[in-house]
Design a protein around this motif. Structure first.
Motif, short mmCIF file in Angstrom:
data_model
loop_
_atom_site.label_atom_id
_atom_site.label_comp_id
_atom_site.label_asym_id
_atom_site.label_seq_id
_atom_site.Cartn_x
_atom_site.Cartn_y
_atom_site.Cartn_z
N ALA A 1 -9.86 12.88 -6.89
CA ALA A 1 -8.78 12.96 -5.90
C ALA A 1 -9.01 11.94 -4.79
O ALA A 1 -10.14 11.50 -4.55
N TYR A 2 -7.93 11.57 -4.14
CA TYR A 2 -8.04 10.76 -2.92
C TYR A 2 -7.12 11.36 -1.87
O TYR A 2 -5.91 11.48 -2.10
N HIS A 3 -7.70 11.74 -0.73
CA HIS A 3 -6.89 12.35 0.33
C HIS A 3 -7.04 11.64 1.67
O HIS A 3 -6.55 12.14 2.68
N GLY A 4 -7.73 10.50 1.69
CA GLY A 4 -7.82 9.75 2.94
C GLY A 4 -9.25 9.40 3.31
O GLY A 4 -10.20 9.73 2.60
N TRP B 1 0.83 -1.22 0.00
CA TRP B 1 0.00 0.00 0.00
C TRP B 1 0.86 1.26 0.00
O TRP B 1 0.56 2.24 0.66
N TRP B 2 1.97 1.20 -0.75
CA TRP B 2 2.76 2.37 -1.14
C TRP B 2 3.66 2.91 -0.02
O TRP B 2 4.22 3.99 -0.15
N VAL B 3 3.83 2.16 1.05
CA VAL B 3 4.61 2.70 2.17
C VAL B 3 6.05 2.22 2.20
O VAL B 3 6.95 2.92 2.68
N ASP C 1 -0.22 10.96 12.79
CA ASP C 1 0.17 9.55 12.71
C ASP C 1 -0.28 8.80 11.47
O ASP C 1 -0.12 7.60 11.40
N ASN C 2 -0.83 9.50 10.49
CA ASN C 2 -1.10 8.84 9.20
C ASN C 2 -1.40 9.90 8.14
O ASN C 2 -1.41 11.11 8.44
N GLY C 3 -1.65 9.46 6.91
CA GLY C 3 -1.87 10.40 5.82
C GLY C 3 -3.16 11.18 5.95
O GLY C 3 -3.21 12.38 5.67
N SER C 4 -4.23 10.49 6.35
CA SER C 4 -5.52 11.17 6.49
C SER C 4 -5.44 12.28 7.53
O SER C 4 -5.97 13.37 7.32
N THR C 5 -4.79 12.02 8.65
CA THR C 5 -4.71 13.05 9.68
C THR C 5 -3.76 14.17 9.25
O THR C 5 -3.98 15.34 9.61
N PHE D 1 -4.29 19.14 -3.60
CA PHE D 1 -4.11 18.28 -4.77
C PHE D 1 -2.99 17.27 -4.53
O PHE D 1 -2.10 17.48 -3.70
N GLU D 2 -3.07 16.18 -5.27
CA GLU D 2 -1.98 15.21 -5.34
C GLU D 2 -1.12 15.63 -6.55
O GLU D 2 -1.60 15.57 -7.67
N PRO D 3 0.12 16.05 -6.34
CA PRO D 3 0.90 16.55 -7.45
C PRO D 3 1.27 15.45 -8.46
O PRO D 3 1.71 14.38 -8.07
N ALA E 1 -0.08 20.76 -0.99
CA ALA E 1 0.37 19.62 -1.79
C ALA E 1 0.26 18.36 -0.93
O ALA E 1 0.95 18.24 0.09
N ASP E 2 -0.61 17.45 -1.34
CA ASP E 2 -0.72 16.17 -0.64
C ASP E 2 0.30 15.22 -1.28
O ASP E 2 0.01 14.58 -2.28
N GLU E 3 1.49 15.18 -0.68
CA GLU E 3 2.55 14.30 -1.19
C GLU E 3 2.61 13.00 -0.39
O GLU E 3 3.67 12.38 -0.28
N VAL E 4 1.47 12.59 0.15
CA VAL E 4 1.44 11.37 0.96
C VAL E 4 1.91 10.17 0.14
O VAL E 4 2.69 9.35 0.62
N MET E 5 1.47 10.10 -1.11
CA MET E 5 1.94 8.99 -1.95
C MET E 5 3.20 9.36 -2.74
O MET E 5 4.09 8.54 -2.93
N SER F 1 3.31 11.14 4.47
CA SER F 1 3.14 10.01 5.39
C SER F 1 3.73 8.74 4.79
O SER F 1 4.83 8.35 5.16
N LYS F 2 3.04 8.13 3.84
CA LYS F 2 3.36 6.76 3.41
C LYS F 2 4.85 6.35 3.46
O LYS F 2 5.19 5.48 4.23
N GLY F 3 5.71 6.98 2.65
CA GLY F 3 7.11 6.51 2.62
C GLY F 3 7.95 7.02 3.78
O GLY F 3 9.11 6.64 3.93
C1 LIG Z 1 -3.03 7.01 1.15
C2 LIG Z 1 -3.22 8.46 0.96
C3 LIG Z 1 -3.76 9.27 1.98
C4 LIG Z 1 -4.23 8.69 3.27
O1 LIG Z 1 -3.20 8.15 4.02
P1 LIG Z 1 -3.54 7.07 5.16
O2 LIG Z 1 -2.26 6.89 5.89
O3 LIG Z 1 -3.97 5.83 4.44
O4 LIG Z 1 -4.61 7.65 6.01
C5 LIG Z 1 -3.85 10.62 1.74
N1 LIG Z 1 -3.45 11.16 0.58
C6 LIG Z 1 -2.94 10.43 -0.42
C7 LIG Z 1 -2.49 11.09 -1.67
C8 LIG Z 1 -2.82 9.05 -0.28
O5 LIG Z 1 -2.33 8.31 -1.27
#
Ligand SMILES: *Cc1c(COP(=O)(O)O)cnc(C)c1O
Length: 433
Positions: free
Chosen positions: A154-157, A63-65, A121-125, A211-213, A245-249, A274-276
Motif C-alpha cells: 500500500a501507499y498512503h503518503g 503526479w496524478w493531480v 492540505d494534501n493526501g498524506s495529511t 486501503f486504496e480501493p 477508503a483512501d481515494e486520494v488517487m 486530495s489529488k484530483g
Molecule cells: C499520493 C497519495 C497519497 C499522498 O498524497 P500527497 O498529497 O502526495 O501527500 C496518499 N494516498 C494515496 C493513495 C496516494 O496516491
C-alpha cells in the motif's frame, strides 16, 4: 558587499536548470546524479512546454493531480475572482462560503452516506486525520482498539503515520524502526479470500482497515477485484473495524466511476481525497466521515476533541478551485471522455498483451499499466526505469515508470490522437528499450 553582488550577477546569467541545481532539493530524487530538471514555463490542456518551446504530453497528470488539463481557463477565472475577495482566513472560529459550499456539494456525491468534511492540505495529511479519527473514536468510546490493518505494497503518503500504514519499501527503509506496527495483509483474490475474511473475523483490537480501493498506485498500479474487497469489508463490519477508503488517487473519475467505492456494496466510514480534488490547481486535502464517527467526538470533556489542524486548512482559493473542478467533472462530456479513454486503453491492452516483453498488463478505468519483462532485474533502482523515462521524454511524453512498470494516467481531456501517439511510443519502446 562585493561578494553577494557578484553572486547575483552570476545567477542571473545562468539558465533556470542551472539556477535550480544551485538551490533546489527535488522530491523522490537522488540529487547526486539527477538528470537536469526540465524548466517548464507554460501549461495548456494536456501539454506543458519547456524553456526551448519543446512540448510534452503530461501522460501522468503531473503526479496524478491534473484531471482536466493545465491552466484550465474556467478554473483560472474562478481562482482569480476569489483572490480579489478572500485569499485565506483562519478556519478555527471562522468559516467561509467556498469551504461550506464544497462540503455541501461533495458529501452527496460520495459513495455511501458521508456527513462531515474535515479539511487539510494534501493526501498524506488527509490520511493522518483519518487514522486519528479512527484511533480516537475508539479511545473516546472507552474501547481499547489500537491496531491498524492495511495492504502489503500500500501507499498512503510520506508523513510518519501515512508511512506507517504503507508497505515497507525502499521509500521507508531509513525509518522502518520508527514506524508504528501495522498488520499487513495480501491483496484479496479467489485463492486467499476465505482465509483473509476468516482472519479478519478473529481480530479483536483492530481500530481500522485502510486501503486504496481497486488499485494500489505507488505500489505498482496493482489491481484487485471489487467483489473480494467487498468481502473483506463485510468481515470488517462484522468485526467492528472502521473502514477508511483512501481515494486520494482513485477519486474524481480515475477508475471510471466518480469514486472507486461506488463499485462496492459495503461503504466506507471515512474517505480520504486530495489529488484530483482541485483539478491539480492547488493543494487541498479532505477527510470525510459518517455522523457515527463525528458524534463520538461530541462531549463536554475537552479531551474528546479532535486536536488537529493545519495553517492552510480549507484555504478559500483551493476550495474555489475544487468547486470549479467539480463543475467540469460533473459535465456529461467529462464522463464521456473518461469512458472514451477506458475503451481506448482496453483496445491497446488487447494489442500488446501477448508481446514477449510484456510481463503483465492491466487496466482499471483511465489507468493502464504495462509491466516490462526484465528477467531478474525488477527493482525500482534498475537502469531500465531510467532508460524508459528518458525514452518517452525524448518523444515529448511524460511517463514516469514505477520500476519496470509504465502506466498512463492522463488528464481526461486527452485526445484520441495523443493517446494513439503514446500507445505507438510504448510499442516502439517494447522493441527498442
Ligand atoms: C499520493 C497519495 C497519497 C499522498 O498524497 P500527497 O498529497 O502526495 O501527500 C496518499 N494516498 C494515496 C493513495 C496516494 O496516491
Amino acid at each position: 558587499m562585493p561578494d553577494s553582488s557578484n553572486r547575483h550577477t552570476t545567477s542571473s546569467q545562468l539558465n533556470l536548470t542551472e539556477r535550480d541545481k544551485k538551490v533546489i532539493w527535488h522530491p523522490y530524487t537522488q540529487m547526486k546524479n539527477a538528470l537536469p530538471h526540465i524548466p517548464i514555463v507554460r501549461g495548456e490542456g494536456v501539454y506543458v512546454f519547456d524553456e526551448n518551446g519543446k512540448r510534452y504530453i503530461d501522460a501522468v497528470s503531473s503526479w496524478w493531480v491534473n484531471i482536466h488539463g493545465h491552466s484550465h481557463p474556467y478554473i483560472a477565472q474562478k481562482v482569480a475572482e476569489q483572490l480579489n475577495v478572500l485569499e485565506h482566513v483562519i478556519f478555527a472560529g471562522f468559516t467561509h462560503e467556498p469551504a461550506v459550499l464544497l462540503a455541501e456539494r461533495l458529501l452527496p456525491i460520495l459513495p455511501g452516506k458521508q456527513d462531515k468534511v474535515f479539511y487539510t492540505d494534501n493526501g498524506s495529511t488527509a490520511v493522518e486525520v483519518a487514522l486519528k479519527m479512527c484511533l480516537q473514536y475508539w479511545d473516546n468510546r472507552g474501547t481499547a482498539k489500537t491496531k491498524i490493518l492495511a495492504f502489503k505494497n500500500a501507499y498512503h503518503g510520506d508523513t510518519f503515520g501515512a508511512m506507517s500504514v504503507s508497505g515497507r519499501s525502499i521509500f521507508t527503509d531509513a525509518f522502518n524502526s520508527l514506524l508504528f506496527d501495522v498488520e499487513f495483509i495480501d491483496l484479496p483474490d479467489e485463492g486467499n479470500i476465505s482465509n483473509l475474511t476468516a482472519h479478519i473475523l478473529n481480530l479483536k483490537d483492530t481500530a481500522c482497515f485502510i486501503f486504496e480501493p481497486l488499485i494500489l498506485g505507488s505500489g505498482g498500479m496493482l489491481m484487485y477485484e471489487a467483489k473480494y474487497l467487498d468481502q473483506l469489508l463485510s468481515a470488517c463490519k462484522e468485526a467492528e473495524i472502521l473502514i477508511i477508503a483512501d481515494e486520494v488517487m482513485t477519486g474524481f473519475g480515475r477508475t471510471g466511476t466518480y469514486f472507486a467505492c461506488e463499485k462496492l456494496t459495503n461503504k466506507p466510514d471515512i474517505i480520504c481525497l486530495s489529488k484530483g480534488l482541485t483539478g491539480g490547481t492547488m493543494p487541498l486535502g479532505v477527510t470525510t466521515c459518517t455522523n457515527e464517527i463525528f458524534e463520538a467526538f461530541l462531549s463536554d470533556n475537552k479531551l474528546k476533541t479532535l486536536y488537529h489542524g493545519h495553517s492552510f486548512t480549507a484555504n478559500p482559493i483551493a476550495c474555489v478551485a475544487s468547486l470549479a473542478s467539480l463543475d467540469i467533472l460533473l459535465k456529461s462530456e467529462t464522463l464521456q471522455n473518461i469512458k472514451r479513454i477506458e475503451a481506448k486503453h482496453a483496445v491497446f491492452l488487447e494489442e500488446i498483451k501477448t508481446h514477449p516483453k510484456v510481463k503483465a498488463i492491466r487496466q482499471t478505468g483511465t489507468i493502464i499499466a504495462v509491466e516490462w519483462e526484465t528477467g531478474n532485474e525488477t527493482s525500482y533502482l534498475s537502469n531500465l526505469r531510467n532508460s524508459l523515462y528518458a525514452y518517452f521524454l525524448e518523444k515529448g511524453i511524460i511517463l514516469r515508470p514505477l520500476g519496470n512498470i509504465i502506466y498512463i494516467l492522463p488528464p481526461y481531456i486527452i485526445s484520441n490522437e495523443d493517446l494513439d501517439y503514446i500507445y505507438a511510443a510504448i510499442k516502439t519502446a517494447l522493441e527498442e528499450v
